[in-house]
Design a protein around this motif. Structure first.
Motif, short mmCIF file in Angstrom:
data_model
loop_
_atom_site.label_atom_id
_atom_site.label_comp_id
_atom_site.label_asym_id
_atom_site.label_seq_id
_atom_site.Cartn_x
_atom_site.Cartn_y
_atom_site.Cartn_z
N PHE A 1 3.76 3.11 -12.54
CA PHE A 1 4.16 3.96 -11.41
C PHE A 1 4.04 5.44 -11.72
CE2 PHE A 1 6.09 -0.11 -10.54
CZ PHE A 1 5.94 -0.25 -9.16
N GLU B 1 8.65 -1.61 3.41
CA GLU B 1 7.53 -0.68 3.29
C GLU B 1 6.57 -0.75 4.46
OE1 GLU B 1 5.50 -1.31 -0.37
OE2 GLU B 1 7.25 -0.92 -1.64
N LYS C 1 1.01 -2.95 -3.89
CA LYS C 1 1.73 -1.68 -3.81
C LYS C 1 0.89 -0.55 -3.22
CE LYS C 1 5.31 -1.17 -4.95
NZ LYS C 1 6.57 -1.37 -4.20
N THR D 1 5.72 -7.97 -6.45
CA THR D 1 4.50 -7.16 -6.34
C THR D 1 3.22 -7.97 -6.49
OG1 THR D 1 4.54 -6.65 -8.71
CG2 THR D 1 5.68 -5.13 -7.25
#
Length: 402
Positions: free
Chosen positions: A243, A85, A291, A319
């Motif tokens: 999410f 990421e 995140k 996470t």
């Protein structure tokens, strides 16, 4: 009768209404691991003369901290996911593998039992050094009967290490294992028909947890799992709407969930339902930060509806790779807008409430003497700064069971 008497200290906890109780000249009397008295020194006129008054050097005494949401037993890391990421070039150069929860499942299942125990104890050492006296540990990195059994059995064995009590949560419905990749309903049926009854019968499960989310299980698929937990008489918890919004909060509260956790996309209907059900909202700010979620849990709405809020680390390799509960409380204040008293309650009384532990998290008469003494002047210092010190542990937590 085992007795201890502590003085020259201040005291702080949160009462049942959520208000701070702060006593600047306090006294604590412990009998057989329970609080016989904790309050202003002047209100205890009948001090047991046979006891030596133990001087705490003006420290602040609080209930031991309760970390009510962790995935503490695992092997491996998820550095590959992090780099994918944020730095794909480094990911490619160093050949790190990414793979989400299933990567941790593979690493954990292949790790020797002794290695998992050593790693878990190291994490518990960090928690104990920073005031944690009760911790919840989830399974969910086994995703098979033997894998889940091994994790829960290790968690049971860890209870009492560093005088920390462990509460176990079965999280078989964490994600879909590779063998059931195209058949999540079949995997839930396997858990419901085989795994849950066996592990419950072996006494390894205190609570049942699941992941109701776009990245987890849909409400339609998870219902048999929730029904089985209820049939087995096991309290329910749920990761919900992290999410995205799938109605996880509404479904979990309909089944009387003890807590709903994460909550970044929790609906107003779920908030109202949580209040009616007495469900605790567990906030996990490290995961939000890690995140980089643009949406935070609806703290203002939860507060307006009178929903109790707890704070936890969510310790896991993907996470939330941290064991610092006070830093989680600090982030809940700075990122989510919790009031300091709410954050303090969130890691004491309300963290205990999320686990159904009514005998700790406060300084009330009869509560377990899971106490810690800090070198600070006010309890809000614990949750409004990046705080790092080793408090003194008082009394003994090994009194009674949950």
């Amino acid at each position: 009768m085992e007795e201890l008497l502590f003085g020259n200290c201040s005291l702080a906890d949160v009462d049942v209404s959520g208000s701070l109780r702060f006593v600047q000249d306090g006294l604590i009397h412990i009998q057989n691991g329970r609080i016989a008295f904790a309050g202003p020194r002047g209100e205890r006129g009948d001090l047991p003369r046979r006891l030596e008054l133990l001087d705490l050097g003006s420290r602040l005494v609080t209930p031991g901290l309760v970390d009510c949401h962790t995935h503490l037993i695992y092997a491996g890391d998820r550095l590959g996911d992090f780099l994918a990421e944020r730095d794909p070039v480094a990911l490619d150069q160093h050949r790190f593998q990414s793979g989400g929860i299933l990567a941790t499942v593979a690493a954990t299942n292949s790790a020797p039992r002794e290695s998992l125990v050593t790693l878990a104890r190291r994490r518990l050492d960090q928690m104990a050094d920073h005031g944690v006296t009760s911790v919840e540990i989830k399974s969910g990195y086994g995703l098979s009967l033997e894998g889940e059994r091994r994790l829960l059995a290790i968690a049971r064995e860890l209870s009492g290490y560093r005088d920390i009590e462990v509460v176990t949560s079965f999280l078989g419905a964490h994600t879909v294992p590779a063998a059931f990749a195209d058949a999540p309903s079949d995997y839930i049926a396997f858990l419901v028909e085989e795994v849950m009854p066996i592990l419950a019968g072996e006494g390894l499960i205190d609570m049942v947890d699941c992941f109701i989310d776009p990245e987890g299980f849909s409400p339609a698929v998870i219902v048999p799992y929730l029904m089985r937990a209820k049939e087995l008489g096991l309290p329910l918890r749920a990761h919900v709407d992290q999410f995205g919004a799938v109605g996880g909060g509404e479904l979990a509260t309909r089944f009387g969930a003890r807590s709903i956790d994460h909550l970044e996309h929790l609906s107003q209907a779920a908030i109202v339902a949580a209040r009616s059900a007495g469900t605790v909202a567990v906030l996990l700010p490290f995961a939000s930060l890690h995140k980089r979620f643009p949406t935070n849990p609806p703290v203002t709405e939860l507060r307006a509806q009178g929903v109790v809020m707890a704070v936890a680390t969510d310790l896991n390799p993907g996470t939330s790779p941290t064991s610092s509960l006070l830093l989680a409380a600090y982030l809940a204040v700075t990122l989510y807008g919790l009031r300091p008293v709410e954050a303090f309650a969130g890691v004491t009384r309300h963290g205990a409430q999320a686990l159904g532990l009514s005998d700790r998290g406060s300084l009330e008469h009869g509560s377990r003497a899971d106490l810690v003494a800090w070198e600070v002047a006010h309890p809000y210092e614990l949750v409004t700064s990046v705080f790092d010190q080793r408090p003194q542990r008082l009394g003994s937590s090994r009194r009674g069971t949950h």
